[in-house]
Write an enzyme that holds these catalytic residues in place. Structure first.
Site, PDB file in Angstrom:
ATOM      1  N   ARG A  25      32.820  41.670  34.658  1.00 36.64           N
ATOM      2  CA  ARG A  25      32.152  40.656  33.851  1.00 36.64           C
ATOM      3  C   ARG A  25      31.588  41.340  32.599  1.00 36.64           C
ATOM      4  NH1 ARG A  25      34.585  37.547  36.461  1.00 36.64           N
ATOM      5  NH2 ARG A  25      33.826  35.814  37.719  1.00 36.64           N
TER       6      ARG A  25
ATOM      7  N   GLY B  29      34.519  48.051  45.597  1.00 33.85           N
ATOM      8  CA  GLY B  29      34.932  46.889  46.394  1.00 33.85           C
ATOM      9  C   GLY B  29      36.441  46.856  46.568  1.00 33.85           C
TER      10      GLY B  29
ATOM     11  N   GLU C  68      32.279  34.813  26.288  1.00 29.19           N
ATOM     12  CA  GLU C  68      33.703  34.519  26.361  1.00 29.19           C
ATOM     13  C   GLU C  68      33.916  33.065  25.965  1.00 29.19           C
ATOM     14  OE1 GLU C  68      35.504  35.473  30.115  1.00 29.19           O
ATOM     15  OE2 GLU C  68      34.795  37.525  30.028  1.00 29.19           O
TER      16      GLU C  68
ATOM     17  N   HIS D 294      40.297  37.878  29.383  1.00 29.92           N
ATOM     18  CA  HIS D 294      39.995  37.583  30.797  1.00 29.92           C
ATOM     19  C   HIS D 294      41.274  37.213  31.567  1.00 29.92           C
ATOM     20  CE1 HIS D 294      36.440  36.465  33.567  1.00 29.92           C
ATOM     21  NE2 HIS D 294      37.487  36.807  34.303  1.00 29.92           N
TER      22      HIS D 294
ATOM     23  N   THR E 259      37.020  45.151  33.864  1.00 32.03           N
ATOM     24  CA  THR E 259      37.735  43.918  34.244  1.00 32.03           C
ATOM     25  C   THR E 259      36.841  43.055  35.145  1.00 32.03           C
ATOM     26  OG1 THR E 259      38.763  45.161  36.045  1.00 32.03           O
ATOM     27  CG2 THR E 259      40.086  44.848  34.063  1.00 32.03           C
TER      28      THR E 259
ATOM     29  N   ILE F  33      38.850  45.272  44.778  1.00 33.55           N
ATOM     30  CA  ILE F  33      39.677  45.496  43.577  1.00 33.55           C
ATOM     31  C   ILE F  33      39.669  46.981  43.229  1.00 33.55           C
ATOM     32  CG2 ILE F  33      39.923  44.970  41.105  1.00 33.55           C
ATOM     33  CD1 ILE F  33      38.732  42.159  41.772  1.00 33.55           C
TER      34      ILE F  33
HETATM   35  C1  DGY Z   1      37.227  35.851  39.156  1.00 32.31           C
HETATM   36  O1  DGY Z   1      37.931  35.303  40.013  1.00 32.31           O
HETATM   37  O2  DGY Z   1      36.028  36.039  39.299  1.00 32.31           O
HETATM   38  C2  DGY Z   1      37.934  36.293  37.930  1.00 32.31           C
HETATM   39  O3  DGY Z   1      37.110  36.832  36.993  1.00 32.31           O
HETATM   40  C3  DGY Z   1      38.739  35.152  37.360  1.00 32.31           C
HETATM   41  O4  DGY Z   1      39.999  35.623  37.348  1.00 32.31           O
END
Ligand code: DGY
Length: 315
Positions: free
Chosen positions: A233, A155, A262, A281, A231, A157
């Site tokens: 979930r 995606g 978390e 997080h 980074t 990111i």
């Molecule tokens: C999100 O926006 O989904 C992140 O995990 C929070 O920073």
């Protein structure tokens, strides 16, 4: 005036003032999130809510909130919300895409570098007085140049991560449901990606399909010194299997910005592992990004009210 409940203080009080021009606003000012009962009480008779990923908006909550017209979630992920139930009850759900892409990619890369150069271990060694005279074989890490970075979930990111990785002359390969046009890397089947990656970075969104997506069967296929970075979930990785994989040296280490649950308890066995680094997080945790996320959520609420339109509608 219609009422909006905001489940946490926002980065800038001016944003709340902006919202007050259109709504009666109540903000949850405690640092801990409202528990489910408190959330239910506060949301009563609300037209809209601005929520965080900590608020579980399930079927039951939605059913009990017949007045609710919109939930603006201050996150790109929306796995905390039962989207099907919201859709059924015609509640608009919005998220905050794009604005956190770079921050999260930078954090991903920070974790990758940290693990490649063994910085957490090295720092601990300094504190424990284990730093002896310079030694040619002590605390040797890995290089990035020409190393294979495997990405799962190509995606936005992941695209930003791949671009940073290219500037370090890494080779980028990726796996997703199907090849993605213009992704800056080479598509691979999952098994091939696992077998070839020196670093494996996870960028999936959490849903039924991706829950425990990575388990021991995958870790066994990875390189013995591969570094896993997550980074996205925590629930995407079966953490018990990860623990076993690290204990049996199936993989070299892991850096997790997200865990299940978390926050992770300080007694978690994950925290006792030298080869696991955990950050709390922090993907989107910069002043500028959090401001943009809050601002986007506020704009969705105001635009829905004034123009019956949400730029970041999920349903
Ligand atoms: C999100 O926006 O989904 C992140 O995990 C929070 O920073």
């Amino acid at each position: 005036m219609d009422k909006i409940f905001i489940t946490r203080m926002l980065p800038d009080p001016e944003l709340i003032e902006k919202l007050k021009e259109h709504f009666k606003v109540e903000v949850w000012e405690k640092s801990l999130p409202p528990n489910p009962e408190e959330l239910l009480i506060k949301s009563k008779n609300c037209w809209g809510m601005l929520t965080m990923l900590t608020e579980k908006i399930d079927k039951d909550f939605i059913k009990k909130n017949q007045e609710l017209k919109i939930i603006a979630n201050m996150a790109v992920g929306f796995d905390n919300i039962d989207i099907a139930a919201a859709k059924k009850q015609k509640i608009m759900i919005t998220n905050t895409p794009d604005v956190l892409t770079e921050s999260t990619a930078e954090l991903t890369f920070a974790l990758l570098l940290l693990m490649a150069k063994r910085l957490p271990e090295a720092n601990t060694a300094v504190f424990k007085d284990q730093w002896g005279p310079w030694h040619p074989n002590w605390m040797l890490g890995k290089d990035l140049k020409n190393a294979n970075l495997g990405i799962i979930g190509p995606g936005k990111i992941a695209t930003a991560v791949a671009k940073i990785a290219k500037s370090f002359s890494m080779k980028i390969n990726y796996y997703g449901r199907k090849p993605k046009v213009n992704f800056p890397g080479t598509y691979m089947k999952l098994d091939q990606l696992l077998a070839t990656s020196d670093y494996l970075s996870i960028h999936l969104s959490l849903n039924q399909e991706t829950h425990h997506f990575l388990n021991s069967s995958h870790f066994k296929k990875m390189k013995k010194d591969a570094i896993l970075i997550n980074t996205s979930r925590g629930k995407i990785i079966n953490q018990n299997h990860l623990l076993q994989a690290i204990n049996s040296n199936d993989i070299g280490g892991a850096a997790l910005d997200v865990t299940d649950p978390e926050p992770i308890g300080s007694d978690s066995p994950l925290l006792k592992m030298q080869k696991i680094f955990i950050s709390p997080h922090l993907g989107s945790a910069t002043q500028a990004t959090r401001y943009k996320m809050a601002s986007m959520a506020i704009d969705n609420l105001i635009l829905y009210k004034t123009k019956n339109y949400c730029p970041n509608a999920i349903v």
